[in-house]
Design an enzyme around this catalytic site. Sequence first.
Site, PDB file in Angstrom:
ATOM      1  N   CYS A  84      -8.671 -26.379  12.358  1.00  0.00           N
ATOM      2  CA  CYS A  84     -10.028 -27.246  12.349  1.00  0.00           C
ATOM      3  C   CYS A  84     -10.052 -29.101  12.494  1.00  0.00           C
ATOM      4  CB  CYS A  84     -11.095 -27.218  11.304  1.00  0.00           C
ATOM      5  SG  CYS A  84     -12.320 -25.948  11.548  1.00  0.00           S
ATOM      6  N   CYS A 120      -8.946 -26.219   7.735  1.00  0.00           N
ATOM      7  CA  CYS A 120      -7.853 -25.938   8.135  1.00  0.00           C
ATOM      8  C   CYS A 120      -7.205 -26.517   9.511  1.00  0.00           C
ATOM      9  CB  CYS A 120      -8.312 -24.851   8.617  1.00  0.00           C
ATOM     10  SG  CYS A 120      -8.786 -23.489  10.571  1.00  0.00           S
ATOM     11  N   GLY A 127     -11.265   4.289  -1.564  1.00  0.00           N
ATOM     12  CA  GLY A 127     -12.377   4.708  -0.593  1.00  0.00           C
ATOM     13  C   GLY A 127     -13.825   4.416  -0.179  1.00  0.00           C
ATOM     14  N   GLN A 131     -10.702   7.003  -7.349  1.00  0.00           N
ATOM     15  CA  GLN A 131     -10.838   7.742  -6.259  1.00  0.00           C
ATOM     16  C   GLN A 131     -12.637   8.357  -6.578  1.00  0.00           C
ATOM     17  OE1 GLN A 131     -10.944   7.361  -2.841  1.00  0.00           O
ATOM     18  NE2 GLN A 131      -8.741   6.197  -2.211  1.00  0.00           N
ATOM     19  N   ASP A 134      -7.428  -7.123  -0.385  1.00  0.00           N
ATOM     20  CA  ASP A 134      -7.496  -7.279   0.907  1.00  0.00           C
ATOM     21  C   ASP A 134      -7.878  -7.030   2.394  1.00  0.00           C
ATOM     22  OD1 ASP A 134      -7.200  -4.435   0.685  1.00  0.00           O
ATOM     23  OD2 ASP A 134      -6.060  -4.543   2.737  1.00  0.00           O
ATOM     24  N   ASP A 151      -2.370   8.067  -3.357  1.00  0.00           N
ATOM     25  CA  ASP A 151      -3.626   8.905  -3.488  1.00  0.00           C
ATOM     26  C   ASP A 151      -4.452   9.599  -2.030  1.00  0.00           C
ATOM     27  OD1 ASP A 151      -3.836   6.307  -1.774  1.00  0.00           O
ATOM     28  OD2 ASP A 151      -5.813   6.019  -2.717  1.00  0.00           O
ATOM     29  N   CYS A 181     -14.434 -27.763   7.399  1.00  0.00           N
ATOM     30  CA  CYS A 181     -13.460 -26.756   6.914  1.00  0.00           C
ATOM     31  C   CYS A 181     -11.714 -27.729   7.703  1.00  0.00           C
ATOM     32  CB  CYS A 181     -13.025 -25.792   8.059  1.00  0.00           C
ATOM     33  SG  CYS A 181     -11.461 -24.666   7.888  1.00  0.00           S
ATOM     34  N   HIS A 184      -7.616 -20.444  11.209  1.00  0.00           N
ATOM     35  CA  HIS A 184      -9.104 -20.757  10.890  1.00  0.00           C
ATOM     36  C   HIS A 184      -9.738 -19.770   9.736  1.00  0.00           C
ATOM     37  CE1 HIS A 184     -12.784 -22.254   9.985  1.00  0.00           C
ATOM     38  NE2 HIS A 184     -13.206 -20.927  10.104  1.00  0.00           N
ATOM     39  N   ASP A 230       0.861  -1.470   0.090  1.00  0.00           N
ATOM     40  CA  ASP A 230       0.224  -0.015  -0.338  1.00  0.00           C
ATOM     41  C   ASP A 230       1.163   1.211   0.026  1.00  0.00           C
ATOM     42  OD1 ASP A 230      -1.680   1.871   0.833  1.00  0.00           O
ATOM     43  OD2 ASP A 230      -2.577   0.865   2.382  1.00  0.00           O
ATOM     44  N   SER A 231       0.701   2.156  -0.384  1.00  0.00           N
ATOM     45  CA  SER A 231       1.785   3.611  -1.080  1.00  0.00           C
ATOM     46  C   SER A 231       1.796   4.407   0.830  1.00  0.00           C
ATOM     47  CB  SER A 231       1.185   4.784  -1.724  1.00  0.00           C
ATOM     48  OG  SER A 231      -0.369   5.189  -1.414  1.00  0.00           O
ATOM     49  N   GLY A 232       0.482   4.275   1.544  1.00  0.00           N
ATOM     50  CA  GLY A 232       0.084   5.034   3.182  1.00  0.00           C
ATOM     51  C   GLY A 232      -0.143   6.307   2.614  1.00  0.00           C
TER      52      GLY A 232
HETATM   53 ZN   LIG Z   1     -10.810 -23.863   9.975  1.00  0.00          ZN
END
Ligand SMILES: [Zn+2]
Length: 380
Positions: free
Chosen positions: A306, A303, A213, A186, A263, A144, A301, A332, A90-92
């Site tokens: 789990c 993972c 935005g 934006q 993200d 931005d 699940c 998880h 990310d540009s900050g």
């Molecule tokens: Zn899980």
Amino acid sequence: MFELLKSDSLTKARLGRLTTAHGAIETPVFMPVGTQASVKAIDPRELLEMGTQIILGNTYHLNIRPGMEIIRAAGGLHRFMNWDKPILTDSGGFQVFSLAKIRKIKTHGVEFRSHIDGSPLFLGPKEAMEIQRTLGSDIAMVFDECPPHDAPAREQKLAVERTIRWAGECREQPRAAGQLVFGIVQGGSNPVLREECAKALVPMEFDGYAIGGVSVGEPEPEMFRAVELTEPFLPAHKPRYAMGLGTPAQLVELIARGVDMFDCVLPTRVARNGTVFTRKGTYILKNAENKMNFGPLEDGCECFACRRFTRAYLRHLYNVQEILAIRMLSVHNSYLFLKVMADVRAAIANDTFSDFYRDFIAGYRPTQRVLLARAAAKER
Ligand SMILES: [Zn+2]
């Protein structure tokens, strides 16, 4: 760099492949957030095990701590954190406008004070690109201005003008070897500004386009609208990234609206207060009904958490503040986001995405806040 492999016939969903200096990314993709050069509570081995393709790092935070002298000496962010798959930085811009105490917005950037120790700092297009070059990210974002969603119209307009000018300046800066750069659209929920911003950025030929935005405190219907107002102006042959979003259901909704990349800090952030994401919504691990539940956090699940531990055990660990509880909830929750994206990709490939979309949204119980915002939008 970006191959559009398939477009869904009934929705705007897309299947793609983005090739970066550290490997290819299959889209739609969820990017776990490693703000401070670490995805909170999860180590790189676990990230790989759960199918992470790319993570996010942050210019604003990493520039303050540990600082670029250390990152440079380490040989870049990949080496510093021992992660050799793609990284997006990310540009900050978002942090400068949301975290820092701004002193002055100038022609070529922003004078502000660090949120850590109040020291004076300056970040603009040139500085943001230089930091991202030192970090050596595979995808850099332009600097931005991201105003709050309820900023007055005049402020939104000024932010779009600066965002466009700063994008042009970012475009001219030197990059790390093979580094891609994404532009950011934006304009809040203003159709004219969204169109104007997109139309100014597209001729700059960025490698991808983000919709900024969004997820800045606005109600869900307004967030969808901002994406719908922007998407038609973005080129089909470039990846689209909705920044800082959202719940699994929101991700699926946005994929149906033509977005490829996401993200979000949610999976790890809510893990730290004992909230579990599932395909049916969230639940609170501490609740009494989990006391004697010897099933996994989520049925079906696969993972690590789990496969190994029961709800009752993890609830106990959480109640006595054992670190393992937060680690396993983070594993998880992050796995769920990644697995939903994998299922989405399979559904688009098999021409079953519209069924997947309908069933997923029907089965997902939104939070009270989202339900209230939806009701309010209907009344309007
Ligand atoms: Zn899980």
